[in-house]
Motif scaffolding. Sequence first.
Motif, PDB file in Angstrom:
ATOM      1  N   TYR A 284     -32.696  -9.750  79.865  1.00  0.00           N
ATOM      2  CA  TYR A 284     -31.056 -10.115  79.599  1.00  0.00           C
ATOM      3  C   TYR A 284     -31.323  -9.937  78.105  1.00  0.00           C
ATOM      4  CZ  TYR A 284     -32.085 -12.004  84.231  1.00  0.00           C
ATOM      5  OH  TYR A 284     -32.637 -12.262  85.556  1.00  0.00           O
ATOM      6  N   VAL A 285     -30.125  -9.925  77.487  1.00  0.00           N
ATOM      7  CA  VAL A 285     -29.961 -10.015  76.206  1.00  0.00           C
ATOM      8  C   VAL A 285     -30.899 -11.033  75.531  1.00  0.00           C
ATOM      9  CG1 VAL A 285     -28.548 -10.025  74.048  1.00  0.00           C
ATOM     10  CG2 VAL A 285     -27.879  -8.622  76.101  1.00  0.00           C
ATOM     11  N   ILE A 286     -30.888 -12.148  76.075  1.00  0.00           N
ATOM     12  CA  ILE A 286     -31.406 -13.462  75.591  1.00  0.00           C
ATOM     13  C   ILE A 286     -32.784 -13.549  76.344  1.00  0.00           C
ATOM     14  CG2 ILE A 286     -29.293 -14.523  74.866  1.00  0.00           C
ATOM     15  CD1 ILE A 286     -29.677 -16.356  77.293  1.00  0.00           C
ATOM     16  N   THR A 287     -33.848 -14.140  75.733  1.00  0.00           N
ATOM     17  CA  THR A 287     -35.060 -14.388  76.338  1.00  0.00           C
ATOM     18  C   THR A 287     -35.071 -16.026  77.109  1.00  0.00           C
ATOM     19  OG1 THR A 287     -36.152 -13.179  74.848  1.00  0.00           O
ATOM     20  CG2 THR A 287     -37.470 -14.531  76.320  1.00  0.00           C
ATOM     21  N   GLY A 288     -34.520 -17.018  76.333  1.00  0.00           N
ATOM     22  CA  GLY A 288     -34.315 -18.073  76.823  1.00  0.00           C
ATOM     23  C   GLY A 288     -33.455 -18.893  76.190  1.00  0.00           C
ATOM     24  N   ILE A 289     -33.221 -20.112  76.718  1.00  0.00           N
ATOM     25  CA  ILE A 289     -32.073 -21.168  76.064  1.00  0.00           C
ATOM     26  C   ILE A 289     -33.005 -22.508  76.318  1.00  0.00           C
ATOM     27  CG2 ILE A 289     -29.965 -22.163  75.931  1.00  0.00           C
ATOM     28  CD1 ILE A 289     -29.201 -20.144  78.434  1.00  0.00           C
ATOM     29  N   ALA A 290     -32.988 -23.215  74.937  1.00  0.00           N
ATOM     30  CA  ALA A 290     -33.538 -24.621  75.178  1.00  0.00           C
ATOM     31  C   ALA A 290     -32.773 -25.437  74.169  1.00  0.00           C
ATOM     32  CB  ALA A 290     -35.061 -24.705  74.717  1.00  0.00           C
ATOM     33  N   GLY A 291     -33.031 -26.662  74.302  1.00  0.00           N
ATOM     34  CA  GLY A 291     -32.330 -27.650  73.152  1.00  0.00           C
ATOM     35  C   GLY A 291     -32.841 -29.001  73.436  1.00  0.00           C
ATOM     36  N   LYS A 292     -32.054 -29.729  72.679  1.00  0.00           N
ATOM     37  CA  LYS A 292     -32.686 -31.123  72.252  1.00  0.00           C
ATOM     38  C   LYS A 292     -31.020 -32.112  71.978  1.00  0.00           C
ATOM     39  CE  LYS A 292     -37.262 -31.089  70.561  1.00  0.00           C
ATOM     40  NZ  LYS A 292     -37.902 -31.097  69.290  1.00  0.00           N
ATOM     41  N   LYS A 293     -31.372 -33.227  72.619  1.00  0.00           N
ATOM     42  CA  LYS A 293     -30.222 -34.031  72.226  1.00  0.00           C
ATOM     43  C   LYS A 293     -30.842 -35.152  71.173  1.00  0.00           C
ATOM     44  CE  LYS A 293     -27.931 -34.422  76.765  1.00  0.00           C
ATOM     45  NZ  LYS A 293     -27.665 -35.305  78.116  1.00  0.00           N
ATOM     46  N   GLY A 294     -29.768 -35.811  70.655  1.00  0.00           N
ATOM     47  CA  GLY A 294     -30.446 -37.032  69.746  1.00  0.00           C
ATOM     48  C   GLY A 294     -30.298 -36.598  68.136  1.00  0.00           C
ATOM     49  N   PHE A 295     -29.272 -35.969  67.527  1.00  0.00           N
ATOM     50  CA  PHE A 295     -29.427 -35.488  66.153  1.00  0.00           C
ATOM     51  C   PHE A 295     -28.307 -36.226  65.809  1.00  0.00           C
ATOM     52  CE2 PHE A 295     -31.811 -31.995  68.166  1.00  0.00           C
ATOM     53  CZ  PHE A 295     -32.869 -31.969  67.412  1.00  0.00           C
ATOM     54  N   CYS A 296     -28.259 -36.170  64.397  1.00  0.00           N
ATOM     55  CA  CYS A 296     -27.170 -36.802  63.347  1.00  0.00           C
ATOM     56  C   CYS A 296     -26.759 -35.749  62.355  1.00  0.00           C
ATOM     57  CB  CYS A 296     -27.899 -37.930  62.581  1.00  0.00           C
ATOM     58  SG  CYS A 296     -27.344 -39.541  63.340  1.00  0.00           S
ATOM     59  N   CYS A 297     -25.623 -35.592  61.830  1.00  0.00           N
ATOM     60  CA  CYS A 297     -25.611 -34.905  60.784  1.00  0.00           C
ATOM     61  C   CYS A 297     -24.776 -35.700  59.481  1.00  0.00           C
ATOM     62  CB  CYS A 297     -24.874 -33.369  61.097  1.00  0.00           C
ATOM     63  SG  CYS A 297     -23.084 -33.603  61.539  1.00  0.00           S
ATOM     64  N   ILE A 298     -25.474 -35.206  58.495  1.00  0.00           N
ATOM     65  CA  ILE A 298     -24.712 -35.928  57.379  1.00  0.00           C
ATOM     66  C   ILE A 298     -24.195 -35.045  56.402  1.00  0.00           C
ATOM     67  CG2 ILE A 298     -25.276 -37.223  55.034  1.00  0.00           C
ATOM     68  CD1 ILE A 298     -27.686 -36.971  57.958  1.00  0.00           C
ATOM     69  N   ASN A 299     -22.881 -35.130  56.393  1.00  0.00           N
ATOM     70  CA  ASN A 299     -22.020 -34.286  55.709  1.00  0.00           C
ATOM     71  C   ASN A 299     -21.894 -34.243  54.378  1.00  0.00           C
ATOM     72  OD1 ASN A 299     -20.359 -31.899  55.267  1.00  0.00           O
ATOM     73  ND2 ASN A 299     -18.982 -32.552  57.329  1.00  0.00           N
ATOM     74  N   ILE A 300     -21.979 -33.579  53.515  1.00  0.00           N
ATOM     75  CA  ILE A 300     -22.211 -34.037  52.031  1.00  0.00           C
ATOM     76  C   ILE A 300     -21.076 -33.214  51.354  1.00  0.00           C
ATOM     77  CG2 ILE A 300     -23.459 -34.293  49.530  1.00  0.00           C
ATOM     78  CD1 ILE A 300     -25.669 -34.053  52.217  1.00  0.00           C
ATOM     79  N   GLU A 301     -19.968 -33.719  50.732  1.00  0.00           N
ATOM     80  CA  GLU A 301     -18.989 -32.925  50.178  1.00  0.00           C
ATOM     81  C   GLU A 301     -18.938 -32.984  48.474  1.00  0.00           C
ATOM     82  OE1 GLU A 301     -15.635 -32.971  52.500  1.00  0.00           O
ATOM     83  OE2 GLU A 301     -14.470 -32.433  50.971  1.00  0.00           O
ATOM     84  N   LYS A 302     -18.883 -32.341  47.705  1.00  0.00           N
ATOM     85  CA  LYS A 302     -18.675 -32.163  46.281  1.00  0.00           C
ATOM     86  C   LYS A 302     -18.098 -30.911  45.740  1.00  0.00           C
ATOM     87  CE  LYS A 302     -21.304 -33.539  42.106  1.00  0.00           C
ATOM     88  NZ  LYS A 302     -22.482 -33.600  41.546  1.00  0.00           N
ATOM     89  N   ASP A 303     -16.995 -31.155  45.130  1.00  0.00           N
ATOM     90  CA  ASP A 303     -16.279 -30.109  44.558  1.00  0.00           C
ATOM     91  C   ASP A 303     -17.131 -29.220  43.472  1.00  0.00           C
ATOM     92  OD1 ASP A 303     -13.895 -30.581  45.664  1.00  0.00           O
ATOM     93  OD2 ASP A 303     -12.826 -31.547  44.165  1.00  0.00           O
ATOM     94  N   MET A 304     -17.177 -27.990  43.656  1.00  0.00           N
ATOM     95  CA  MET A 304     -17.881 -26.889  42.860  1.00  0.00           C
ATOM     96  C   MET A 304     -19.472 -27.205  43.179  1.00  0.00           C
ATOM     97  SD  MET A 304     -15.407 -25.705  41.063  1.00  0.00           S
ATOM     98  CE  MET A 304     -16.368 -24.788  39.765  1.00  0.00           C
ATOM     99  N   MET A 305     -19.714 -27.831  44.201  1.00  0.00           N
ATOM    100  CA  MET A 305     -21.161 -27.828  44.551  1.00  0.00           C
ATOM    101  C   MET A 305     -21.920 -26.354  44.594  1.00  0.00           C
ATOM    102  SD  MET A 305     -22.640 -28.052  48.335  1.00  0.00           S
ATOM    103  CE  MET A 305     -22.841 -26.587  48.578  1.00  0.00           C
ATOM    104  N   ASN A 306     -21.216 -25.179  44.888  1.00  0.00           N
ATOM    105  CA  ASN A 306     -21.937 -24.250  44.927  1.00  0.00           C
ATOM    106  C   ASN A 306     -22.330 -23.729  43.511  1.00  0.00           C
ATOM    107  OD1 ASN A 306     -19.232 -23.898  44.095  1.00  0.00           O
ATOM    108  ND2 ASN A 306     -18.947 -21.680  44.719  1.00  0.00           N
ATOM    109  N   THR A 307     -21.843 -24.027  42.334  1.00  0.00           N
ATOM    110  CA  THR A 307     -22.236 -23.524  41.018  1.00  0.00           C
ATOM    111  C   THR A 307     -23.125 -24.647  40.487  1.00  0.00           C
ATOM    112  OG1 THR A 307     -20.102 -24.672  40.172  1.00  0.00           O
ATOM    113  CG2 THR A 307     -20.049 -22.554  40.412  1.00  0.00           C
ATOM    114  N   GLU A 308     -23.448 -25.760  41.319  1.00  0.00           N
ATOM    115  CA  GLU A 308     -24.333 -26.783  40.439  1.00  0.00           C
ATOM    116  C   GLU A 308     -25.868 -26.467  40.866  1.00  0.00           C
ATOM    117  OE1 GLU A 308     -23.384 -30.957  41.263  1.00  0.00           O
ATOM    118  OE2 GLU A 308     -25.360 -31.507  41.046  1.00  0.00           O
ATOM    119  N   ILE A 309     -26.623 -25.760  39.950  1.00  0.00           N
ATOM    120  CA  ILE A 309     -27.977 -25.711  40.226  1.00  0.00           C
ATOM    121  C   ILE A 309     -28.476 -26.862  40.583  1.00  0.00           C
ATOM    122  CG2 ILE A 309     -29.773 -24.737  39.110  1.00  0.00           C
ATOM    123  CD1 ILE A 309     -28.084 -22.619  37.799  1.00  0.00           C
TER     124      ILE A 309
END
Length: 439
Positions: A284-309
């Motif tokens: 098949y196109v894919i070899t396998g599928i796996a996964g895990k539950k129990g994650f958190c994501c932390i979304n951090i927003e800041k204007d102009m973040m992309n230019t801040e080295i």
Amino acid sequence: MSKVVKFGGSSLASAEQFKKVGEIICSDPDRRYVVPSAPGKRFKADTKVTDMLYACYELAEADKDFEAGLSAIEERYEEIRTGLGLTVSLEGEFSLIRENFKAKAGRDYAASRGEYLNGILMAAYLDYEFIDAAEVIFFDGEGNFDAEKTNGVLSARLEKHERAVVPGFYGAKPDGSVKTFSRGGSDITGSIVAKAAQADVYENWTDVSGILVADPSIIDNPKGIDIITYRELRELSYMGFNVLHEDAIFPVRQQGIPINIRNTNAPEDNGTWIVGSTCQKTKYVITGIAGKKGFCCINIEKDMMNTEIGFGRKVLQAFEENGISFEHVPSGIDTMTVFVHQDEFMHKEQKVAAGLHRLAKPDSIEIESDLALIAVVGRGMKSTRGTAGRIFSALSHANVNVKMIDQGSSELNIIIGVANEDFDIAIKAIYDIFVLTKL
Ligand code: ASP
């Protein structure tokens, strides 16, 4: 030609299973080095000898009576020994174990006896040399595996023996004390022995006929994988595939030794081959599928973040300072999201948030919990157009909301974030579209 064969606990749980193993080994003279696990479960509600040993030692450590526990373990071996008609006695070994438990020889020592005793029985049954893993597998003072020393000593020792049994799961530290790998670690020993023996194949015998495309507790009767690369397996193991210990790949991978996963209860099946690279196409196109539950994501927003080295570094520093490793960091123009394990993060969340404010000075921080990550892995994806499109249309048909997408430049895998509750539905949808309808 030489083969290293490792047998898992269920393959060695009883005299009946030992006989099957004996037949497998004797049917091929190339099967020269054998790595046994401790006896596993004989039936679903049974207890693995390793778990019995841990429980028994816990009593010993608390100065409680552990005699009944140790006798139950002794009985497990006695059943195998008499069932095989062996004359070798384990009485002396058990007296020593009893003494060492009383002297509090350590949890690792206790657990390792499962493999050690099974190794003695196996060597007697096959009439092979017995090599105590504590004499040939080494850890450093901190308990890290010492690959160089092990390979030197072990290969010299194996050269002296045409055929031998090396028990899995443990080795010794420089002070001689026993140290085990993490659970399921006999797979690692098998791989280490295969490297030291410069084996042509590392056969890993278990109770399934190879690796399946997806978790059978989610997909009914999933298809098997004939051939998979080390890298694909690494991605899948990390995301929850547990046919083989994830660290078992490294020693053989360095030497290009293929691993063949086989079924002790169906030795006629070819199983799965794990190889460095292959020109064989995946079914098949894919070899396998796996996964895990129990994650958190932390979304951090800041204007102009992309230019801040240095913004990314400051964000990740807040996690590093709290000893939290991150899984994925997808980002946008003004946002950066960090995926972490919920159980690691939960009790430190406010500390991390404070660190983020102090270091990265974001406009806002949002935390989302109960997320699952799914990895769709396949070497075939690189040369197939529209794989991602098919995944996401399947997910949208199944009414699954995709929270995150991450595709590495290797095009070996696509990671998808969904809500925990959508986990099974998402895996089914992806399996259906690639495997059942073979689109
Ligand atoms: N007996 C050990 C365990 O149960 C190691 C192994 O089987 O690989 O984890």
